[in-house]
Design an enzyme around this catalytic site. Structure first.
Site, short mmCIF file in Angstrom:
data_model
loop_
_atom_site.label_atom_id
_atom_site.label_comp_id
_atom_site.label_asym_id
_atom_site.label_seq_id
_atom_site.Cartn_x
_atom_site.Cartn_y
_atom_site.Cartn_z
N ILE A 139 -1.82 -1.59 -8.01
CA ILE A 139 -2.30 -0.47 -6.89
C ILE A 139 -0.98 -1.45 -5.79
O ILE A 139 -1.32 -2.08 -5.51
CB ILE A 139 -3.97 -0.69 -6.49
CG1 ILE A 139 -4.30 0.15 -8.40
CG2 ILE A 139 -3.78 0.44 -5.34
CD1 ILE A 139 -5.89 -0.59 -7.78
N SER A 140 -0.75 0.08 -5.12
CA SER A 140 -0.08 0.33 -3.70
C SER A 140 0.96 -0.96 -3.99
O SER A 140 1.97 -0.80 -4.06
CB SER A 140 -1.34 -0.02 -2.80
OG SER A 140 -0.59 0.07 -1.43
#
Ligand code: NAG
Length: 305
Positions: free
Chosen positions: A148-149
């Site tokens: 994520i990210s």
């Protein structure tokens, strides 16, 4: 004031099972544990492991990479469906923990991390997979990475630096491999131009950047599932369009001819576009940086559901 007990019981009894499981703490077969013996570890990345009681030799392994400001523990807690599915399917989960204490992001900017066996964070993370295979006999074939990210940036960096290791990858709200490269080779540097979607290249140029991270390699590449919200204000939606270009070139799929486009699938507001089995995009219309991760969808894409 003491709550009325019979009212409380009635309220609990009326909750649907799904909500009920969210209210109570999840019950897993095992716990997230540090792996103190892990080496070689060039950038000293703490390794954590979730090994379900159902895990057996030859079973799949997933590297699960956290966001900036996150940690192995935070990522474990943030994706509660993942250990549940791991329990059901006997999947080994590796959670690395960023060694960069000032921001807890991943190094996706230095020359070392953007090079196969360059000795940066990407090498430490890949070594965790080696360690899991050597120590727990995890599958050599069924190896996956998701993030994520900042972890989604690392997912794409690992897919470019170690295409020989990972069979498939899922990146939630990231940028293409090499987009965060630091012109001066700084470790764990923020790249505002990339974050703001100002680094625009052709598919071939992005593909060349990914291939240059392991130039000797010319075999199979990890299949790629890319998620991004159109209203992302941290890593702009343009970064998704650039990533789609990169992996379309690396995986040799034609962006002009998707094999399927589904509006409002798998849920309202999402659009899923498939390019054969190789590349899938899930776009969240009006969704910001915090794209809700769907572990069922991702494990299904990996082929281990
Ligand atoms: C996740 O994806 C699956 C399809 O794999 C779908 O059935 C499910 O509804 C999705 N979950 C959410 C919360 O959108």
């Amino acid at each position: 004031m003491k709550p009325n007990l019979s009212f409380l019981l009635a309220a609990i009894a009326s909750l649907p099972m799904l909500a009920f499981s969210r209210v109570l703490e999840r019950r897993y077969s095992s716990t997230l544990e540090p792996v103190p013996g892990f080496s070689p570890n060039p950038t000293n990345v703490p390794m954590y492991l979730y090994k379900p009681t159902s895990f057996k030799a030859g079973n799949p392994v997933i590297l699960v990479v956290h966001y900036c400001g996150g940690s192995a523990q935070a990522m474990f807690g943030n994706l509660p469906d993942l250990p549940t599915l791991a329990d059901e399917r006997g999947i080994l989960l590796i959670y690395p923990d960023s060694p960069h204490l000032e921001d807890h992001c991943w190094d996706v900017s230095s020359k070392e991390t953007l090079t196969h066996d360059g000795g940066g964070d990407s090498t430490s993370l890949k070594n965790m997979v080696d360690y899991a295979q050597a120590t727990y006999k995890a599958s050599e074939e069924l190896v996956y990475v998701m993030g994520i990210s900042s972890g989604a940036m690392m997912t794409q960096v690992l897919s470019a630096t170690y295409p020989n290791v990972f069979r498939a990858a899922a990146a939630y709200s990231g940028v293409p491999a090499g987009c965060f490269a630091s012109p001066t080779g700084l470790v764990d540097a923020w790249n505002p131009d990339c974050a703001q979607g100002k680094i625009i290249k052709t598919a071939k140029e992005w593909g060349d950047i990914a291939r240059a991270m392991y130039p000797q390699y010319s075999s199979r590449r990890p299949r790629m599932q890319l998620f991004h919200g159109t209203a992302d204000d941290v890593l702009l939606y343009q970064d998704h369009l650039e990533a789609v270009k990169q992996w379309s070139d690396v995986l040799q799929v034609d962006l002009e001819t998707p094999t399927s486009v589904r509006d409002n699938w798998p849920s309202q507001g999402l659009t899923t576009t498939e390019y054969g089995n190789e590349l899938v995009r899930v776009v969240g219309n009006g969704i910001g940086h915090n794209f809700p991760a769907n572990m069922t969808l991702t494990l299904d894409f990996f082929g281990i559901l």
